[in-house]
Enzyme design. Sequence first.
Site, PDB file in Angstrom:
ATOM      1  N   LYS A 296       0.911  -1.292  -0.060  1.00 10.35           N
ATOM      2  CA  LYS A 296       0.113  -0.022  -0.028  1.00 10.35           C
ATOM      3  C   LYS A 296       0.919   1.475   0.089  1.00 10.35           C
ATOM      4  O   LYS A 296       2.103   1.225   0.446  1.00 10.35           O
ATOM      5  CB  LYS A 296      -0.954  -0.012   1.169  1.00 10.35           C
ATOM      6  CG  LYS A 296      -2.334  -0.858   0.890  1.00 10.35           C
ATOM      7  CD  LYS A 296      -3.269  -1.026   1.807  1.00 10.35           C
ATOM      8  CE  LYS A 296      -4.346  -1.936   1.209  1.00 10.35           C
ATOM      9  NZ  LYS A 296      -5.347  -2.131   2.396  1.00 10.35           N
TER      10      LYS A 296
ATOM     11  N   ARG B 127      -3.378 -10.075   5.198  1.00 11.09           N
ATOM     12  CA  ARG B 127      -3.866 -10.028   3.926  1.00 11.09           C
ATOM     13  C   ARG B 127      -2.593  -9.712   2.805  1.00 11.09           C
ATOM     14  O   ARG B 127      -2.376  -8.223   2.888  1.00 11.09           O
ATOM     15  CB  ARG B 127      -5.144  -9.479   3.515  1.00 11.09           C
ATOM     16  CG  ARG B 127      -5.761  -9.335   2.242  1.00 11.09           C
ATOM     17  CD  ARG B 127      -7.033  -8.396   2.168  1.00 11.09           C
ATOM     18  NE  ARG B 127      -7.588  -8.544   0.648  1.00 11.09           N
ATOM     19  CZ  ARG B 127      -7.149  -7.684  -0.080  1.00 11.09           C
ATOM     20  NH1 ARG B 127      -6.158  -6.979  -0.228  1.00 11.09           N
ATOM     21  NH2 ARG B 127      -7.752  -7.808  -1.347  1.00 11.09           N
TER      22      ARG B 127
HETATM   23  N1  HH2 Z   1      -7.636  -3.899   0.965  1.00 14.96           N
HETATM   24  C1  HH2 Z   1      -7.955  -3.916  -0.297  1.00 14.96           C
HETATM   25  C2  HH2 Z   1      -9.162  -4.870  -0.507  1.00 14.96           C
HETATM   26  N2  HH2 Z   1      -9.651  -5.660   0.428  1.00 14.96           N
HETATM   27  N3  HH2 Z   1      -9.848  -6.343   2.618  1.00 14.96           N
HETATM   28  C3  HH2 Z   1      -9.543  -6.219   3.630  1.00 14.96           C
HETATM   29  N4  HH2 Z   1     -10.242  -7.026   4.888  1.00 14.96           N
HETATM   30  N5  HH2 Z   1      -8.681  -5.462   4.222  1.00 14.96           N
HETATM   31  C4  HH2 Z   1      -7.847  -4.878   3.309  1.00 14.96           C
HETATM   32  O1  HH2 Z   1      -6.864  -3.911   3.817  1.00 14.96           O
HETATM   33  C5  HH2 Z   1      -8.253  -4.820   2.072  1.00 14.96           C
HETATM   34  C6  HH2 Z   1      -9.414  -5.402   1.395  1.00 14.96           C
HETATM   35  C7  HH2 Z   1      -7.209  -3.317  -1.300  1.00 14.96           C
HETATM   36  O2  HH2 Z   1      -6.030  -3.785  -1.910  1.00 14.96           O
HETATM   37  P1  HH2 Z   1      -6.089  -4.720  -3.364  1.00 14.96           P
HETATM   38  O3  HH2 Z   1      -6.859  -5.661  -3.206  1.00 14.96           O
HETATM   39  O4  HH2 Z   1      -4.572  -4.985  -3.210  1.00 14.96           O
HETATM   40  O5  HH2 Z   1      -6.499  -3.755  -4.132  1.00 14.96           O
HETATM   41  P2  HH2 Z   1      -7.813  -3.411  -5.150  1.00 14.96           P
HETATM   42  O6  HH2 Z   1      -8.957  -3.129  -4.047  1.00 14.96           O
HETATM   43  O7  HH2 Z   1      -7.439  -2.297  -6.087  1.00 14.96           O
HETATM   44  O8  HH2 Z   1      -8.098  -4.716  -5.846  1.00 14.96           O
END
Ligand code: HH2
Length: 293
Positions: free
Chosen positions: A236, A270
């Site tokens: 992040k 995660r």
């Molecule tokens: N962060 C993201 C998505 N889902 N779920 C939980 N429980 N906690 C988090 O911190 C979280 C999450 C965002 O990250 P990412 O999936 O890598 O990106 P994107 O939302 O652009 O797919």
Amino acid sequence: MRAVETLTPPRTAARRGSARPGAPLAVFRRPAILGILNVTPDSFSDGGRFLEVASAVAHARAMVAEGADVIDVGGESTRPGAAPVAAAQELSRVLPVIERIRGLAPISIDTTKASVAAAALRAGATIVNDVSGAMVDPAMLRVVAEHGAGIILMHRRGTPRTMDRSARYRDVTAEVKRFLGLRIAAALAAGISRGAIAIDPGIGFAKTSRHNLTLLAHVSELATLGVPVVVGVSRKRFLGGLLGPSARARAEGTVAASLLAVAGGARGVRVHDVAPMARALRVAQAIWAAEDG
Ligand code: HH2
């Protein structure tokens, strides 16, 4: 002495009532790794890489081989500024993947839509990961209760389009904790058992870098709510702020921040990069085991 005290999360959290074996969140009885599988064209760090079912399935298998305890499948990006996706489109992305990877490891479905959650649970997912804390869809908690599924309730403010404007708190830990406490109460009232609920402070969701660091420093405070805490720092922006733009530096920062969160009492991390996280956890667990004698 203090370092030793903070390095005792497994026993501390176990005393706080972890999930029963066989329960949807039993995986959090020990610190667990959620491997991220974004089946999206626009996720902030891996968008477009796993849109093909075959590449998504291969990546899920690789993450499990590397030590992922849960595969977190998402079909809608939540990055700042991301455009919303219709339920039908989200389903067309995630369902073929869930159908092909069920049985490999427990599957969580990263969605805020009850219809997507219900279809994913029917297809083999056992956990819903709702980044809105089940605030977006009034049917979400009922769907989770009906399926006997687990739910991860995350804190955020606003939507991906508006959240950067909402990063204003007087006491970020207290405010996030209060929100999560209320969402646990709502989930219990909807008939979800306490052992099926986990919480997440929502690192990077309507938070400045300072807010993110403060929340990570106070995971133990969130753990006093009595359910497993999950933390998602992977790659992040705040890590880029600390370490510079290199992708490798963000990956290394992810391991450091995630491991410190576990030391503070987190039960789930995660991450995109499972292998280095799994190695770091193995070393930490060996140290905790030695401390236990
Ligand atoms: N962060 C993201 C998505 N889902 N779920 C939980 N429980 N906690 C988090 O911190 C979280 C999450 C965002 O990250 P990412 O999936 O890598 O990106 P994107 O939302 O652009 O797919």
